[in-house]
Scaffold this motif. Structure first.
Motif, PDB file in Angstrom:
ATOM      1  N   ALA A   1       1.091   8.972  -6.384  1.00  0.00           N
ATOM      2  CA  ALA A   1       1.511  10.358  -6.169  1.00  0.00           C
ATOM      3  C   ALA A   1       2.375  10.825  -7.327  1.00  0.00           C
ATOM      4  O   ALA A   1       2.223  11.946  -7.834  1.00  0.00           O
TER       5      ALA A   1
ATOM      6  N   ARG B   1       0.787   4.064  -2.967  1.00  0.00           N
ATOM      7  CA  ARG B   1       0.582   5.491  -2.708  1.00  0.00           C
ATOM      8  C   ARG B   1       1.657   6.322  -3.395  1.00  0.00           C
ATOM      9  O   ARG B   1       1.372   7.371  -3.992  1.00  0.00           O
ATOM     10  N   ASP B   2       2.910   5.857  -3.298  1.00  0.00           N
ATOM     11  CA  ASP B   2       4.016   6.580  -3.920  1.00  0.00           C
ATOM     12  C   ASP B   2       3.854   6.628  -5.434  1.00  0.00           C
ATOM     13  O   ASP B   2       4.034   7.671  -6.067  1.00  0.00           O
TER      14      ASP B   2
ATOM     15  N   ASP C   1      -5.526  12.097  -4.598  1.00  0.00           N
ATOM     16  CA  ASP C   1      -5.547  11.625  -3.214  1.00  0.00           C
ATOM     17  C   ASP C   1      -4.784  10.305  -3.147  1.00  0.00           C
ATOM     18  O   ASP C   1      -5.367   9.236  -2.968  1.00  0.00           O
ATOM     19  N   PRO C   2      -3.459  10.347  -3.311  1.00  0.00           N
ATOM     20  CA  PRO C   2      -2.692   9.112  -3.456  1.00  0.00           C
ATOM     21  C   PRO C   2      -2.753   8.184  -2.251  1.00  0.00           C
ATOM     22  O   PRO C   2      -2.686   6.967  -2.422  1.00  0.00           O
ATOM     23  N   ARG C   3      -2.896   8.728  -1.062  1.00  0.00           N
ATOM     24  CA  ARG C   3      -2.953   7.854   0.108  1.00  0.00           C
ATOM     25  C   ARG C   3      -4.196   6.962   0.054  1.00  0.00           C
ATOM     26  O   ARG C   3      -4.117   5.736   0.174  1.00  0.00           O
ATOM     27  N   ARG C   4      -5.336   7.575  -0.118  1.00  0.00           N
ATOM     28  CA  ARG C   4      -6.580   6.810  -0.168  1.00  0.00           C
ATOM     29  C   ARG C   4      -6.642   5.944  -1.425  1.00  0.00           C
ATOM     30  O   ARG C   4      -7.012   4.768  -1.370  1.00  0.00           O
ATOM     31  N   GLN C   5      -6.275   6.522  -2.549  1.00  0.00           N
ATOM     32  CA  GLN C   5      -6.374   5.789  -3.813  1.00  0.00           C
ATOM     33  C   GLN C   5      -5.336   4.665  -3.907  1.00  0.00           C
ATOM     34  O   GLN C   5      -5.591   3.641  -4.536  1.00  0.00           O
ATOM     35  N   GLY C   6      -4.176   4.848  -3.276  1.00  0.00           N
ATOM     36  CA  GLY C   6      -3.190   3.772  -3.256  1.00  0.00           C
ATOM     37  C   GLY C   6      -3.712   2.553  -2.522  1.00  0.00           C
ATOM     38  O   GLY C   6      -3.552   1.412  -2.981  1.00  0.00           O
ATOM     39  N   ASP C   7      -4.361   2.790  -1.388  1.00  0.00           N
ATOM     40  CA  ASP C   7      -4.958   1.676  -0.644  1.00  0.00           C
ATOM     41  C   ASP C   7      -6.060   1.007  -1.462  1.00  0.00           C
ATOM     42  O   ASP C   7      -6.180  -0.226  -1.482  1.00  0.00           O
TER      43      ASP C   7
ATOM     44  N   ARG D   1       0.827  -1.207   0.000  1.00  0.00           N
ATOM     45  CA  ARG D   1       0.000   0.000   0.000  1.00  0.00           C
ATOM     46  C   ARG D   1       0.867   1.265   0.000  1.00  0.00           C
ATOM     47  O   ARG D   1       0.549   2.238  -0.681  1.00  0.00           O
ATOM     48  N   VAL D   2       1.967   1.219   0.745  1.00  0.00           N
ATOM     49  CA  VAL D   2       2.889   2.365   0.748  1.00  0.00           C
ATOM     50  C   VAL D   2       3.444   2.589  -0.654  1.00  0.00           C
ATOM     51  O   VAL D   2       3.528   3.726  -1.144  1.00  0.00           O
TER      52      VAL D   2
END
Length: 211
Positions: free
Chosen positions: A151, A147-148, A157-163, A143-144
């Motif tokens: 981004a 997110r990267d 919204d990379p944090r939410r969309q990465g998950d 997930r990290v």
């Protein structure tokens, strides 16, 4: 790999096969000894408790999955620098990412099918055994990384969309492996399967990034 590490890996591989074939009920120390063709009591000597055995399986699955990702040049560790310091990821980069993810998914549906089934068996076990919830930690790095990547691709919204990306891709694998998707998708291991998976992943990336 040390002698002990090699023996634990051999036992874990045997346990993975048992889990894939019969679920958690098939996983016993005695059964692992027999499947690994090792003397009775070997598994208990190295992995005394059932929890230790399951944790060894989870670690083995994580190690093998990282090897698969690395072989397809996909990130296997969280970024060392903040996303803003990483190079931008444009359309061509997203195309390569989608193709790489599709190749890995197709592998996990074919030569890695046993591992995929074992992974889901472990996750289901964790639902009923809180002490095994740390199994979920092995999914955190993915997930990290997602997110990267998002981004770098300009997702809002990379944090939410990465998950969400990791969850959707995992759902795609589950559907093709044991869900209704197995009835209509192209046969795993074929160019058609990889292309179908690539198109699905690329559509998801496009929805998140607009690219």
């Amino acid at each position: 790999m040390s002698g002990r590490a090699a023996r634990v890996a051999r036992l874990a591989d045997a346990a993975v096969e048992l889990l894939a074939e019969g679920g958690m009920r098939a996983l016993t120390h005695r059964a692992v000894d027999a499947r690994a063709a090792m003397p009775p009591g070997t598994t208990s000597a190295y992995l005394r408790t059932r929890q230790a055995l399951i944790e060894a399986v989870v670690q083995r699955l994580a190690d093998l999955d990282r090897a698969d990702l690395a072989a397809h040049e996909l990130p296997t560790e969280p970024p060392a620098e903040p996303p803003r310091a990483a190079p931008a990821l444009g359309p061509e980069g997203l195309d390569r990412l989608a193709a790489g993810v599709a190749d890995v998914l197709d592998r996990w549906l074919t030569t890695g099918r046993t591992r995929s089934l074992a992974r889901y068996a472990c996750l289901l076990e964790a639902v009923h055994r809180p002490e095994l919830r740390r199994i979920l930690d092995h999914g955190t790095a993915l997930r990290v990384q997602a997110r990267d990547l998002l981004a770098r691709a300009g997702a809002p919204d990379p944090r939410r969309q990465g998950d969400q990306f990791v969850a959707f891709v995992d759902g795609l694998l589950f559907d093709r492996l044991v869900g209704a998707g197995a009835l209509s998708a192209p046969p795993p291991g074929t160019p058609a399967s990889r292309e179908d998976l690539r198109a699905g992943v690329r559509t998801l990336l496009r929805a998140f990034t607009g690219t």
